[in-house]
Design a protein around this motif. Structure first.
Motif, mmCIF file in Angstrom:
data_model
loop_
_atom_site.group_PDB
_atom_site.id
_atom_site.type_symbol
_atom_site.label_atom_id
_atom_site.label_comp_id
_atom_site.label_asym_id
_atom_site.label_seq_id
_atom_site.Cartn_x
_atom_site.Cartn_y
_atom_site.Cartn_z
ATOM 1 N N GLU A 372 -44.246 41.920 13.487
ATOM 2 C CA GLU A 372 -43.210 41.193 14.227
ATOM 3 C C GLU A 372 -43.155 39.723 13.826
ATOM 4 O O GLU A 372 -44.105 39.162 13.266
ATOM 5 C CB GLU A 372 -43.466 41.308 15.731
ATOM 6 N N SER A 373 -42.036 39.081 14.147
ATOM 7 C CA SER A 373 -41.860 37.649 13.907
ATOM 8 C C SER A 373 -42.730 36.862 14.869
ATOM 9 O O SER A 373 -42.714 37.113 16.079
ATOM 10 C CB SER A 373 -40.388 37.274 14.118
ATOM 11 N N HIS A 374 -43.494 35.895 14.345
ATOM 12 C CA HIS A 374 -44.344 35.075 15.206
ATOM 13 C C HIS A 374 -43.510 34.118 16.052
ATOM 14 O O HIS A 374 -43.943 33.697 17.126
ATOM 15 C CB HIS A 374 -45.346 34.288 14.364
ATOM 16 N N ALA A 375 -42.322 33.799 15.570
ATOM 17 C CA ALA A 375 -41.452 32.898 16.324
ATOM 18 C C ALA A 375 -40.741 33.631 17.462
ATOM 19 O O ALA A 375 -40.434 33.029 18.502
ATOM 20 C CB ALA A 375 -40.418 32.272 15.393
ATOM 21 N N ALA A 410 -51.320 41.754 24.116
ATOM 22 C CA ALA A 410 -50.738 40.892 25.142
ATOM 23 C C ALA A 410 -49.223 41.072 25.191
ATOM 24 O O ALA A 410 -48.608 41.638 24.276
ATOM 25 C CB ALA A 410 -51.087 39.437 24.849
ATOM 26 N N GLY A 411 -48.597 40.559 26.267
ATOM 27 C CA GLY A 411 -47.143 40.587 26.374
ATOM 28 C C GLY A 411 -46.507 39.668 25.351
ATOM 29 O O GLY A 411 -47.183 38.840 24.718
ATOM 30 N N SER A 412 -45.194 39.747 25.181
ATOM 31 C CA SER A 412 -44.509 38.990 24.122
ATOM 32 C C SER A 412 -44.665 37.480 24.304
ATOM 33 O O SER A 412 -44.894 36.748 23.327
ATOM 34 C CB SER A 412 -43.026 39.363 24.076
ATOM 35 N N LYS A 416 -46.638 34.973 21.733
ATOM 36 C CA LYS A 416 -45.983 33.811 21.123
ATOM 37 C C LYS A 416 -46.873 32.568 21.223
ATOM 38 O O LYS A 416 -47.015 31.795 20.263
ATOM 39 C CB LYS A 416 -44.639 33.559 21.802
ATOM 40 N N LYS A 417 -47.505 32.393 22.398
ATOM 41 C CA LYS A 417 -48.404 31.256 22.578
ATOM 42 C C LYS A 417 -49.610 31.362 21.656
ATOM 43 O O LYS A 417 -50.058 30.369 21.063
ATOM 44 C CB LYS A 417 -48.894 31.209 24.033
ATOM 45 N N LEU A 418 -50.128 32.584 21.499
ATOM 46 C CA LEU A 418 -51.283 32.798 20.619
ATOM 47 C C LEU A 418 -50.921 32.516 19.157
ATOM 48 O O LEU A 418 -51.712 31.906 18.421
ATOM 49 C CB LEU A 418 -51.794 34.240 20.749
ATOM 50 N N TYR A 419 -49.717 32.918 18.768
ATOM 51 C CA TYR A 419 -49.269 32.643 17.389
ATOM 52 C C TYR A 419 -49.164 31.144 17.120
ATOM 53 O O TYR A 419 -49.484 30.676 16.029
ATOM 54 C CB TYR A 419 -47.906 33.310 17.126
ATOM 55 N N GLN A 420 -48.721 30.393 18.145
ATOM 56 C CA GLN A 420 -48.540 28.954 17.977
ATOM 57 C C GLN A 420 -49.870 28.230 17.833
ATOM 58 O O GLN A 420 -49.944 27.120 17.285
ATOM 59 C CB GLN A 420 -47.758 28.384 19.165
ATOM 60 N N LEU A 421 -50.932 28.860 18.338
ATOM 61 C CA LEU A 421 -52.250 28.237 18.256
ATOM 62 C C LEU A 421 -52.829 28.329 16.857
ATOM 63 O O LEU A 421 -53.764 27.605 16.505
ATOM 64 C CB LEU A 421 -53.203 28.897 19.256
ATOM 65 N N HIS A 422 -52.328 29.268 16.046
ATOM 66 C CA HIS A 422 -52.906 29.500 14.711
ATOM 67 C C HIS A 422 -52.117 28.754 13.653
ATOM 68 O O HIS A 422 -50.951 28.481 13.784
ATOM 69 C CB HIS A 422 -52.901 30.998 14.398
#
Length: 422
Positions: A372-375, A410-412, A416-422
């Motif tokens: 999926e798209s991280h954004a 996790a939920g979407s 999204k928050k987890l993706y932003q941390l990386h």
């Protein structure tokens, strides 16, 4: 002429109803219990002689191609020992119905009553109050003795439900003192088990719970049952898939027609015997068709893939029967193939909300989230749409949420928050 046609119609209908009346119990029984299911139809019929199909060793009757290619399968284990009877659950329990756990006559009587009132899964379902009234004891006294089954092997037997069975097994486990309180909480609230995933000792609790027997009698269900497959599915020398009935295990019915002309009673018994033969043939035809359909829908599994979603309703529609009839028809039936011996019902693995196989769906869900798209992560509704389109099944959003939690996804918005941390 009209009267004659009506008589023929009634006779035909009567013959068909006799066959169907015989067919249902014969269809619903397992192959190993087929002879017993036929007994009511033959015990009062002097013209019928039945020869059992269980006079040769199992291995001689199964195609060598299946045995040679079969891999170890935890659901069935040794193919060679499928018809060997081991000690039953009641044999094991009877040895423990005395001192030191049940040293007095009343405690032994309670223990014997509990054992006599275990269901097929090993749970207690007796009428405790009636027993107490008859024996002149209180329910509290009865329960105090019953709870000693927490120390009986196999642990978990004699519990009233899954939660209590797990508590019995917890006290015999290797769980640490630190994790024990959380385990008790989780066991009492198993519907929301994954809501405790952030707790400090959750990993240890899940490890321990994963070792518990569910149902508590599961080892003895597998060991005591004579597992003889109704169907054998394998690839021939040209790698074409074959579906073969295990009819070598079917009983052989012989009908003595010598005195049919002289005696009306004998003539009637011959008709009943022929109806029984017809019912046996209907059983073979029905299960063979089930086998063909399983191959059609699950071909990927037989070539090394996974079991795909398949509903009982799909089969029921093909046969023109109610899904409950099909469910009983496949109960206690097995298929031998080069991946082992599997219960027919495993090809119709059901989820809680839908009558579909969920193994492939979960794998597909994992794949969707990985790509999926991280954004803009996929919402549960979007995942639902994609899964329904892929597998052609009807589901609901809460099932997707349930699968996510089971897979620790996790939920979407959280992803999204987890993706932003990386």
């Amino acid at each position: 002429m009209a009267t004659l046609r009506q008589t023929q119609s009634v006779e035909t209908k009567h013959k068909l109803s006799n066959t169907l009346r015989n067919w249902l119990p014969i269809l619903h029984s397992s192959l190993s219990d087929l002879g017993e299911a036929m007994e009511p139809f033959i015990e009062a019929n002097p013209v019928v002689e039945v020869k059992s199909g269980f006079e040769e060793e199992y291995e001689k009757k199964i195609p060598k191609k299946i045995i040679n290619r079969a891999v170890s399968n935890s659901r069935t284990e040794q193919i060679e020992a499928l018809t060997v009877q081991n000690r039953s659950l009641h044999d094991v329990l009877d040895e423990q119905l005395g001192a030191p756990l049940f040293p007095t006559p009343i405690s032994e009587a309670i223990a014997e009553y509990v054992v006599a009132n275990l269901d097929e899964n090993g749970y207690y379902e007796g009428e405790s109050e009636a027993f107490c009234q008859e024996e002149g004891i209180t329910l509290e006294e009865f329960e105090k003795i019953r709870l000693r089954f927490a120390h009986v092997e196999p642990v978990g037997i004699g519990a009233v439900d899954l939660s209590e069975s797990f508590m019995f097994q917890l006290d015999s486990s290797d769980i640490s003192d630190e994790a024990y309180p959380l385990a008790c909480t989780v066991i009492k609230d198993m519907q929301n088990i994954y809501s405790y995933s952030d707790e400090e000792n959750f990993t240890e609790v899940m490890r321990v719970l994963g070792t518990f027997k569910n149902p508590p009698s599961i080892e003895y269900q597998e060991e005591s049952q004579q597992v003889v497959p109704d169907l054998m599915i394998y690839f021939d020398e040209n790698e074409n898939i074959e579906v073969k009935l295990n009819d070598a295990y079917y009983p052989t019915i012989s009908i003595d027609t010598e005195y049919a002309v002289e005696h009306d009673f004998i003539s009637q018994k011959i008709k009943e015997a022929k109806s029984l033969v017809d019912a046996l043939d209907m059983r073979k035809a029905t299960l063979y068709k089930v086998g063909l359909m399983i191959v059609e829908y699950q071909y990927e599994f037989f070539t090394g893939g996974q079991i795909m979603p398949l509903t009982l309703k799909t089969l029921a529609d093909e046969f023109g029967h109610n899904p409950s009839t099909i469910s009983r028809a496949i109960a206690n039936k097995y298929i031998a193939c080069d991946r082992g011996i599997l219960a027919m019902k495993e090809f119709f693995t059901t989820a809680i909300d839908e009558d579909v196989s969920n193994a492939a769906i979960k794998d597909y869900l994992i794949g969707l989230v990985k790509e999926e798209s991280h954004a803009k992560p996929l919402s549960d509704m979007k995942l639902l749409e994609m899964i329904q389109e892929k597998f052609k099944v009807k589901m609901v959003r809460r099932t997707i949420a349930k699968y996510r939690k089971q897979l620790n996804i996790a939920g979407s918005s959280e992803r999204k928050k987890l993706y932003q941390l990386h």
